[in-house]
Each structure stands twice: as structure tokens, then as C-alpha cells.
Design an enzyme around this catalytic site. Structure first.
Site, mmCIF file in Angstrom:
data_model
loop_
_atom_site.group_PDB
_atom_site.id
_atom_site.type_symbol
_atom_site.label_atom_id
_atom_site.label_comp_id
_atom_site.label_asym_id
_atom_site.label_seq_id
_atom_site.Cartn_x
_atom_site.Cartn_y
_atom_site.Cartn_z
ATOM 1 N N ASP A 1 -2.729 2.235 -33.609
ATOM 2 C CA ASP A 1 -2.848 0.656 -33.603
ATOM 3 C C ASP A 1 -3.858 0.580 -34.534
ATOM 4 O OD1 ASP A 1 -2.086 -0.846 -30.382
ATOM 5 O OD2 ASP A 1 -2.664 -1.985 -32.566
ATOM 6 N N ASP B 1 -13.337 10.194 -14.259
ATOM 7 C CA ASP B 1 -14.043 8.727 -14.548
ATOM 8 C C ASP B 1 -13.514 7.587 -14.274
ATOM 9 O OD1 ASP B 1 -14.041 8.291 -18.074
ATOM 10 O OD2 ASP B 1 -12.538 8.500 -16.589
ATOM 11 N N ASP C 1 -7.617 9.647 -20.693
ATOM 12 C CA ASP C 1 -8.519 10.062 -21.762
ATOM 13 C C ASP C 1 -7.566 10.884 -22.757
ATOM 14 O OD1 ASP C 1 -10.132 11.423 -19.295
ATOM 15 O OD2 ASP C 1 -8.463 12.531 -20.446
ATOM 16 N N ASN D 1 -11.356 13.837 -16.658
ATOM 17 C CA ASN D 1 -12.534 14.165 -16.453
ATOM 18 C C ASN D 1 -13.079 13.194 -15.089
ATOM 19 O OD1 ASN D 1 -12.853 11.783 -17.296
ATOM 20 N ND2 ASN D 1 -14.433 12.066 -19.016
ATOM 21 N N ASP E 1 -1.898 -4.855 -35.293
ATOM 22 C CA ASP E 1 -2.248 -5.730 -34.222
ATOM 23 C C ASP E 1 -2.347 -7.030 -34.849
ATOM 24 O OD1 ASP E 1 -3.157 -6.010 -31.356
ATOM 25 O OD2 ASP E 1 -4.882 -6.620 -32.616
ATOM 26 N N HIS F 1 2.260 -3.209 -23.334
ATOM 27 C CA HIS F 1 1.133 -3.460 -22.432
ATOM 28 C C HIS F 1 0.391 -4.933 -22.402
ATOM 29 C CE1 HIS F 1 -0.100 -3.808 -26.895
ATOM 30 N NE2 HIS F 1 -1.455 -4.280 -26.514
ATOM 31 N N ASP F 2 1.217 -5.773 -23.160
ATOM 32 C CA ASP F 2 0.815 -7.298 -22.983
ATOM 33 C C ASP F 2 2.047 -7.927 -22.205
ATOM 34 O OD1 ASP F 2 0.333 -7.534 -26.796
ATOM 35 O OD2 ASP F 2 -0.985 -7.402 -24.828
ATOM 36 N N ASP G 1 -6.162 10.774 -16.359
ATOM 37 C CA ASP G 1 -7.530 10.923 -16.615
ATOM 38 C C ASP G 1 -7.885 12.460 -16.147
ATOM 39 O OD1 ASP G 1 -10.174 10.176 -14.058
ATOM 40 O OD2 ASP G 1 -10.222 11.052 -16.106
ATOM 41 N N GLU H 1 2.894 -6.209 -35.535
ATOM 42 C CA GLU H 1 2.950 -6.988 -34.367
ATOM 43 C C GLU H 1 3.362 -8.419 -34.478
ATOM 44 O OE1 GLU H 1 0.091 -8.110 -32.269
ATOM 45 O OE2 GLU H 1 0.923 -8.304 -30.275
HETATM 46 O O1 TEU Z 1 -1.713 -9.250 -29.304
HETATM 47 C C1 TEU Z 1 -1.592 -10.260 -30.210
HETATM 48 C C2 TEU Z 1 -0.577 -11.291 -29.566
HETATM 49 O O2 TEU Z 1 -0.138 -12.133 -30.407
HETATM 50 C C3 TEU Z 1 -0.594 -11.375 -27.773
HETATM 51 O O3 TEU Z 1 -1.916 -12.043 -27.583
HETATM 52 C C4 TEU Z 1 0.605 -11.990 -27.363
HETATM 53 O O4 TEU Z 1 0.756 -13.319 -28.423
HETATM 54 C C5 TEU Z 1 0.404 -12.840 -26.332
HETATM 55 O O5 TEU Z 1 -0.311 -11.336 -25.386
HETATM 56 C C6 TEU Z 1 1.748 -13.006 -25.608
HETATM 57 O O6 TEU Z 1 2.621 -11.901 -25.982
HETATM 58 C C7 TEU Z 1 -2.304 -8.151 -29.679
HETATM 59 C C8 TEU Z 1 -2.533 -6.990 -28.413
HETATM 60 O O7 TEU Z 1 -1.096 -6.573 -28.413
HETATM 61 C C9 TEU Z 1 -3.058 -7.473 -27.525
HETATM 62 O O8 TEU Z 1 -3.140 -6.528 -26.526
HETATM 63 C C10 TEU Z 1 -4.462 -7.946 -27.549
HETATM 64 O O9 TEU Z 1 -5.127 -8.698 -26.668
HETATM 65 C C11 TEU Z 1 -4.316 -9.169 -29.019
HETATM 66 O O10 TEU Z 1 -3.739 -8.664 -30.318
HETATM 67 C C12 TEU Z 1 -5.644 -9.306 -29.564
HETATM 68 O O11 TEU Z 1 -6.259 -7.972 -30.050
#
Ligand code: TEU
Length: 548
Positions: free
Chosen positions: A97, A24, A28, A22, A199, A320-321, A20, A253
Site C-alpha cells: 500500500d 500483543d 504481525d 507474539n 491510496d 478494510h473500508d 498475532d 484506489e
Molecule cells: O481510503 C480513501 C477513501 O477515499 C476512503 O476514505 C473512502 O472514500 C471512504 O472510506 C468511503 O469508501 C483510503 C484507505 O483505503 C482508507 O482506509 C484510509 O482511511 C484513507 O485512504 C486515508 O488514508
């Protein structure tokens, strides 16, 4: 250089949690710009940036309300141009993305589409007129009722959303919509970006008759939502009309239900995408007992052999998932965290395929493991909790699982140093910082020659210096061994042995007959090594050994 994407290492930045600038509480673009020399110090060749477009943040930026505007909390288009320039000046490429399976319900297209059944944008989305009765059931990833149809009274119709209610699915059957997407892709490509991550694109093609699906289909969602009737027609059109005109990298993805499906995305003769990533590794039992190394070895070996002749894959253990890889695949207890983080990075950086390294894993950042639902920010976690609550289910069990597997675990702010909020922000972070930031942070690790960070840098330099690690053949050794993952990489005369002790105890591992170590380890996450016909391995020891 053609195929540059086969030889690069991708570093994924989750912009909301990186830096970050700024005050908030959210990361960013200027914050990322202030850290460009750190990125250079890692030796990464490509950055993949999670979405930075305007979004109401229902799904943390994966619900886009304007594809051509930078999320105001992240900065301006000028900041973006400065970031791209700063990356390119350092020889680092930028992959963005591309989230076009769905948009935000606050996108102008959806506002128009829902206003009337005859609006020109109506068929940018999937609608079911209520007079036809209830829509055929479809399961939703994030909806609190797991229902992918949402009734919209304005036109007495339902709209489809595989993800949250605020993420209506775009209708790719509509050529006008497809042309809109190609135009927005050109907008970014003409600014000079180097590629896209598509995505959830495997879900983009729907059978718009919406036939009933067999009971339990949601347990095998990729089989039933993925690979729709025109998916590859769309990708071939996208390639013809856009991608073929630029020297860019594309990664899907999700790649279907296995190597055969995945090859349909990445077989170069099909002119679709360059690479894909599968979930089979990260989806290995997320139960409390964890995963079995024999399953892990089988998955990565199977996928490697399927792509040995053509096509290309990504190798990742986190994003991030996912929860933090050291917590999920290693051992994040203090005695083993650093060693196992180094081991997992060794795997990522010595396998065949483009490695995707998630920001913070080069430090060995670990799960925060929230116990209070109020600390969670992810729509998937919060709606999941609400659903269990609505059904009078076991909330304690839900929280115990979320503690290990929730996506929030991987989204906590990057730990830069031991100052307040780990140097991420001067105000209250949008998501809490892991309290272990005092020990685990880039500043402390930068100064420590034995840190995960400096090991990562060594491994990165090694990969760059040895073609055998980039494109050399992969050969699994000692398949049945439930504790040790050993494999060779070979190219011409050069051969190297990777030995990984995936357990928290010392193990002995006999070298295969005829194997001769030809020198000091290229990598070793312990200070000493004694060449022998049976290797004495420390807990989570990783060795990369040159062979004669
Ligand atoms: O993820 C798609 C997706 O298939 C995921 O939901 C995954 O199957 C699940 O998290 C189990 O692994 C993409 C992005 O990476 C995710 O952050 C988004 O939430 C999703 O699409 C919707 O855009």
C-alpha cells in the site's frame, strides 16, 4: 509474463487482524508467515498488504511516520524479507500500500515543516498563513468538525488534511516531495515487491489557490477533490521515473467520477497505472433498505463495457473500508449466509477484471455489528460519533447506521478456529472477535467439503483453468430482472453462463431461447442441479454452466 496482473487474483490481507504471533493482540508479519500455506491453499496469485510501515495508528496505519520502517508491532525488516521470500517461494506476488496523498503528523517531514515558515520541508505540505484570514472551507473525511484546515500556532498557520488531523496532505506540487516519494518507492521495489496500490491518490493534486467550491460540493467529493490540475502529470512522471523500470502492477484506489475519468488512469497508451477501482458498486445505497440488484447489474455492466477494448479494472465487493460483503450484498442470517457468501464469491471470480478478495470473505465472515461506541476503533466511526454528540444529534441513529456500515465490521480478527479469540491471538485482541467464530472459522470449513472455503477454492481453480473467465467477453442477460443476475462469458467457441439468484427465496428463470447447457455445472453452491429450459433456483443459488 506481461500483464500477469490481468490473470491473477488478489487476496487482501489486513495485517493488524490476520494473525498475532507474539501475543500483543495485534496481527504481525510472523503471523502471516505462519499462514503462508493457507494462502497457497486458496490458489491466490497476489497478496495486497495494507500498510505495515511505522505509524501512530490514528487511522490504523494509513498515517505513516516512517515509510522505510516496519511498524514495530508488526515486526522487523528481517520479518518483511522473510515474508516476501516465503510468498515468492510459493509463487505468490506481493503488492504494498503506497499512502502518499498524506503522511502522519509525526513524520519527520511534518515535524520539520511545522517548525518554521522557512524550514526546507515547509512546502512538503499545504499551509495557509493565518494573516490571510480564514482558509477557504474544505471538507474533511474524518475530522470531528469535518474541517480539513487545522490551525497550528507554532507558525500561526493552518495546514490541510483531507483525512484526520494527524494525516496532513503532502504537497505534490513540490518536485522535492515527489522525488522523495519516488525514492521510497524504489526502496521497496528494489527489495523485490511486485507492485503498489495507490491510496487515495486521486486526491493528490490540489489547486493550491484553494478557490471556493460550490455549496454541497462535499456530497460529490470525488468530483471536487479528485482529478486535480496536475494529477496525471504526477502519474506520468512517476511512471517514467520509477514504475517503467520494474515489472510491477499498480492499482489506483479510486478512479474519478466514472469510466471516462478512470480511463485516464489505466489507458495503457498514457503510461500511468495498470488498473483502478471504482466505488460505484460498494457505494450503492448503504441505507437500511439495502441496494437494488438492477442498480448493481447496471453499475458492473457499465464499467465492463467501458473497458472492453482497453484498460483494465479491479472487481471487488469488500475491503478494510467496507462492511462484510455477505452482510451488505448477501444475507448473513444463518439459513442463507453460506449460500450467499458462495454466490458473491462466484460473482467476484467469474467477472472480467482482476478480482480483489478480502481476507475472511472466503469463509463468509460477517459483520460484528457493535452496538456500543466503546467497541469501535476506527477514527471515522469514533469522530463521526463525537461530531453527532457535539451537535446534540441522534446518537442512536448514528449507532444503528454504524452497525451496518462501519469500517470496523470488516476489520475484526480473522477467524482461524474455534479456540479462544478464534486462534487469532492468545491475549486481548485490539478489536473484538466476532462471537460467531465458533461456527465460522477456517479450521472447521477446511474439513467441510461444502464450506464457503472449499467452494472458494473450487471457484479459484475454475478461474485458473478457463481463459474464458479471465479475458472472455461479458454479456448481461435479462437486464430488467430484479432478482436474478445472469451473464455469459465467451471467448472463441467457449461460452459459459453464470446465473445468480440474489434473493432469499426460490426463483424460476427461463433460459434464453437457443441456450443449450452442454454439461454438468462448473460451479453450483447447491448439491443438485436439473438441466431444464426453465431453471428452478434455490435461495442465493449460484450456477456456472457450460453452454454448447
Ligand atoms: O481510503 C480513501 C477513501 O477515499 C476512503 O476514505 C473512502 O472514500 C471512504 O472510506 C468511503 O469508501 C483510503 C484507505 O483505503 C482508507 O482506509 C484510509 O482511511 C484513507 O485512504 C486515508 O488514508
Amino acid at each position: 509474463k506481461p500483464g500477469w496482473w490481468k490473470e491473477t487474483v488478489v487476496y487482501q490481507i489486513y495485517p493488524r487482524s490476520f494473525q498475532d504471533s507474539n501475543g500483543d493482540g495485534e496481527g504481525d508479519l510472523k503471523g502471516i508467515i505462519s499462514r503462508l500455506d493457507y494462502l497457497k491453499s486458496l490458489g491466490v496469485g497476489t497478496v495486497w498488504l495494507n500498510p505495515i510501515y511505522a505509524s501512530p495508528n490514528d487511522d490504523s496505519g494509513y498515517d505513516i511516520s516512517d515509510y522505510r520502517r516496519i511498524q514495530p508491532a508488526f515486526g522487523t525488516m528481517q520479518d518483511f524479507d522473510d515474508l516476501l521470500k516465503g510468498l515468492h517461494q510459493r509463487g505468490i506476488k506481493l503488492v504494498m500500500d503506497l499512502v502518499v496523498n498524506h503522511s502522519s503528523d509525526e513524520h519527520e517531514w511534518f515535524k520539520q515543516a511545522r517548525s518554521s515558515r522557512t524550514n526546507p520541508y515547509r512546502n512538503y505540505y499545504h499551509w495557509w498563513p493565518a494573516e490571510k484570514g480564514k482558509p477557504t472551507p474544505r471538507w474533511s473525511f474524518f475530522d470531528v468538525n469535518s474541517d480539513a484546515w487545522r490551525y497550528d500556532s507554532l507558525t500561526n498557520s493552518y495546514y490541510l488534511h483531507y483525512f484526520s488531523r494527524k494525516q496532513p496532505d503532502l504537497n505534490w506540487e513540490n518536485p522535492k516531495l515527489r522525488q522523495e516519494v519516488y525514492a521510497l518507492m524504489r526502496f521497496w521495489l528494489d527489495k523485490g515487491i511486485d507492485g503498489f496500490r495507490l491510496d487515495a491518490f486521486q486526491f493528490a493534486s490540489k489547486d493550491t489557490r484553494f478557490p471556493p467550491l460550490p455549496a454541497g460540493y462535499e456530497k460529490n467529493i470525488i468530483k471536487y477533490y479528485g482529478g486535480g490540475p496536475h494529477l496525471h502529470d504526477y502519474l506520468q512522471e512517476m511512471n517514467r521515473e520509477v514504475l517503467s523500470k520494474y515489472d510491477v502492477m499498480t492499482v489506483a484506489e479510486g478512479a474519478g467520477t466514472g469510466p471516462t475519468d478512470a480511463m485516464l488512469f489505466v489507458d495503457p497508451s498514457r503510461k500511468e497505472l495498470n488498473m483502478a477501482y471504482h466505488f460505484e458498486g460498494v457505494d450503492l445505497s448503504t441505507g437500511p433498505e439495502g441496494y437494488k440488484l438492477t442498480d448493481f447489474k447496471r453499475v458492473y455492466t457499465r464499467w465492463d463495457s467501458a473497458f472492453a477494448q482497453k484498460g483494465w479494472l479491479s472487481i471487488f465487493l469488500a475491503n478494510h473500508d467496507q462492511p462484510r460483503m455477505v452482510s451488505k450484498f448477501g444475507d448473513d442470517r444463518p439459513a442463507f449466509r453460506a449460500a450467499s457468501a458462495k454466490l458473491l464469491n462466484t460473482f467476484l471470480l467469474t467477472m472480467r477484471g482482476t478480482p480483489y478478495c478480502y481476507n475472511g470473505d472466503e469463509l463468509g465472515m460477517s459483520n460484528i455489528g457493535f452496538t456500543d461506541i466503546a467497541d469501535y476503533r476506527d477514527v471515522a466511526t469514533r469522530n463521526g460519533y463525537q461530531q453527532v454528540k457535539n451537535q446534540g444529534g441522534d446518537l442512536a441513529a448514528f449507532l444503528a447506521t454504524a452497525r451496518r456500515t462501519a469500517r470496523d465490521n470488516g476489520r475484526t480478527p480473522f477467524q482461524w478456529d474455534a479456540t479462544a479469540n478464534a486462534g487469532f491471538t492468545t491475549s486481548t485482541p485490539w478489536l473484538k472477535v466476532n462471537p460467531n467464530y465458533r461456527e465460522i472459522n477456517a479450521a472447521a470449513e477446511d474439513k467441510d467439503p461444502n464450506s464457503v472455503l472449499n467452494y472458494f477454492r473450487k471457484a479459484m481453480a475454475l478461474r485458473k483453468a478457463h481463459q474464458v473467465l479471465l479475458t472472455g467477453n461479458y454479456q448481461l442477460l435479462d437486464e430488467p430482472n430484479p432478482h436474478i443476475y445472469a451473464y455469459t462469458r465467451s471467448l472463441g467457441q467457449e461460452q459459459v453462463l453464470v446465473v445468480l439468484n440474489f434473493t432469499s427465496v426460490k426463483r424460476r428463470w427461463p433460459l434464453p431461447i437457443g441456450t443449450e447447457i452442454s454439461g454438468q455445472p462448473w460451479l453450483n453452491n447447491y448439491p443438485t442441479f436439473a438441466a431444464a429450459t426453465t431453471l428452478a433456483l434455490e435461495p442465493w443459488q449460484a450456477l456456472v454452466l457450460p453452454l454448447r
